[in-house]
Design an enzyme around this catalytic site. Structure first.
Site, PDB file in Angstrom:
ATOM      1  N   SER A   1       0.515  -0.966   0.186  1.00 44.43           N
ATOM      2  CA  SER A   1      -0.154   0.147   0.372  1.00 44.43           C
ATOM      3  C   SER A   1       0.672   1.650   0.282  1.00 44.43           C
ATOM      4  O   SER A   1       1.672   1.656  -1.087  1.00 44.43           O
ATOM      5  CB  SER A   1      -0.929  -0.031   1.149  1.00 44.43           C
ATOM      6  OG  SER A   1      -1.891   1.149   1.182  1.00 44.43           O
TER       7      SER A   1
ATOM      8  N   GLU B   1      -7.891  -1.506 -10.095  1.00 46.73           N
ATOM      9  CA  GLU B   1      -8.975  -1.424 -11.159  1.00 46.73           C
ATOM     10  C   GLU B   1      -8.184  -2.391 -13.004  1.00 46.73           C
ATOM     11  O   GLU B   1      -6.639  -1.704 -12.731  1.00 46.73           O
ATOM     12  CB  GLU B   1      -9.584  -0.703 -11.628  1.00 46.73           C
ATOM     13  CG  GLU B   1     -10.837  -0.683 -10.373  1.00 46.73           C
ATOM     14  CD  GLU B   1     -11.372  -1.867  -9.816  1.00 46.73           C
ATOM     15  OE1 GLU B   1     -11.721  -2.386 -10.235  1.00 46.73           O
ATOM     16  OE2 GLU B   1     -12.179  -1.071  -8.462  1.00 46.73           O
TER      17      GLU B   1
ATOM     18  N   HIS C   1      -7.775  -5.451   0.443  1.00 47.14           N
ATOM     19  CA  HIS C   1      -6.504  -5.035   0.150  1.00 47.14           C
ATOM     20  C   HIS C   1      -5.092  -5.382   0.895  1.00 47.14           C
ATOM     21  O   HIS C   1      -4.485  -5.462   0.898  1.00 47.14           O
ATOM     22  CB  HIS C   1      -7.017  -3.212   0.734  1.00 47.14           C
ATOM     23  CG  HIS C   1      -5.548  -2.163   0.238  1.00 47.14           C
ATOM     24  ND1 HIS C   1      -4.509  -2.365  -0.820  1.00 47.14           N
ATOM     25  CD2 HIS C   1      -5.024  -1.471   1.543  1.00 47.14           C
ATOM     26  CE1 HIS C   1      -3.720  -1.875  -0.383  1.00 47.14           C
ATOM     27  NE2 HIS C   1      -4.286  -0.897   0.868  1.00 47.14           N
TER      28      HIS C   1
END
Length: 271
Positions: free
Chosen positions: A102, A222, A246
């Site tokens: 992340s 995406e 995530h």
């Protein structure tokens, strides 16, 4: 197999105290850079498995865990990237795999673009692809701020369940114990940076090889984002973890490790 006990230590690099947990293993060094509100200790269950193939170092990013924190520090992406490059130099690495999750993946990208010395390759795990004039990051700032404020006051695992409903009791307890070390202004600055810093400009000229892991249910990357990354840097290979959100290892640790095996040629996953 018995859990690997981490060795914690501090090192001064880029002008701050950086706290590291080492999960001593065989093989080349791997530096793990966690996400926006993940102190190093919360990645312990992952690092124990990574240590089966790497000498694993998990970093407390500034403003989190036991690294330098508080007012007066710069919590922007460039500062955090410079921390990583300086840490790798201070540890004397020449061939480190950098695995960032992340925010940590964004740090790895920016660090490599600014100073890749000592980095062998990057493993980018579901990095936010938001930025100027781009789709917003799907998580919202109050989710972070509200949970941090509760942790500062004191919360238990059951209270943390409202924020992370799918986690195990052990994972919830550890986050409840350590989330108070995430300095709120650092988290706000990093979150705002998801929307003001554009990592895409760093991708075409990355000086080290990179691979990309995508959460199938994360909503962060995406199909069109994956396609754009491939256009910007066709050398980046991709693996998906279909049933994970995530926080990939929390949802599917073996799927996370299988994806690493696919991307790196390791043998970390178990049947």
């Amino acid at each position: 197999m018995s859990p690997i006990a981490p060795e914690g230590f501090n090192i001064r690099a880029n002008g701050i105290r950086q706290h590291i947990l080492r999960y001593r293993g065989s093989g080349e060094p791997l530096v793990l850079v966690p996400g926006i509100t993940s102190p190093a200790i919360t990645w312990g269950f992952v690092a124990e498995r990574l240590a089966e193939g790497f000498d694993t170092y998990v970093v407390d990013v500034r403003g989190r865990g036991l690294s330098s924190t508080g007012p007066g520090l710069d919590y922007g992406l460039d500062a955090m990237a410079d921390d990583l490059s300086a840490l790798i130099a201070a540890l004397g690495f020449a061939d480190a795999t950098v695995l960032g999750h992340s925010m940590g993946a964004r740090i790895a990208i920016r660090a490599a673009s600014r100073n890749a010395a000592g980095m062998k390759r990057l493993v980018l795990v579901d990095p936010p692809v938001s930025g100027p004039d781009r789709r917003a990051y799907p998580s919202k700032l109050p989710w972070y701020v509200d949970s941090i404020r509760q942790a500062v006051e004191g919360m238990d695992a059951e209270a943390m369940r409202a924020f992370c409903p799918t986690w195990t009791p052990e994972q919830l307890a550890l986050r409840a114990e350590w989330l108070h070390t995430c300095y709120e202004p650092a988290i706000v600055t990093a979150f705002e940076g998801f929307h003001t810093d554009d990592i895409h400009r760093d991708l075409p000229a990355l000086p080290v090889p990179a691979v990309l892991m995508i959460a199938g249910r994360g909503g962060v990357i995406e199909a069109e984002d994956e396609a754009e990354i491939a256009r910007l840097n066709p050398a980046i290979r991709t693996a998906r973890v279909p049933d994970a959100g995530h926080m990939i290892p929390w949802d599917d640790l073996e799927g996370f490790l299988r994806a690493l095996d696919t991307l790196l040629g390791t043998s970390l996953a178990r049947a």
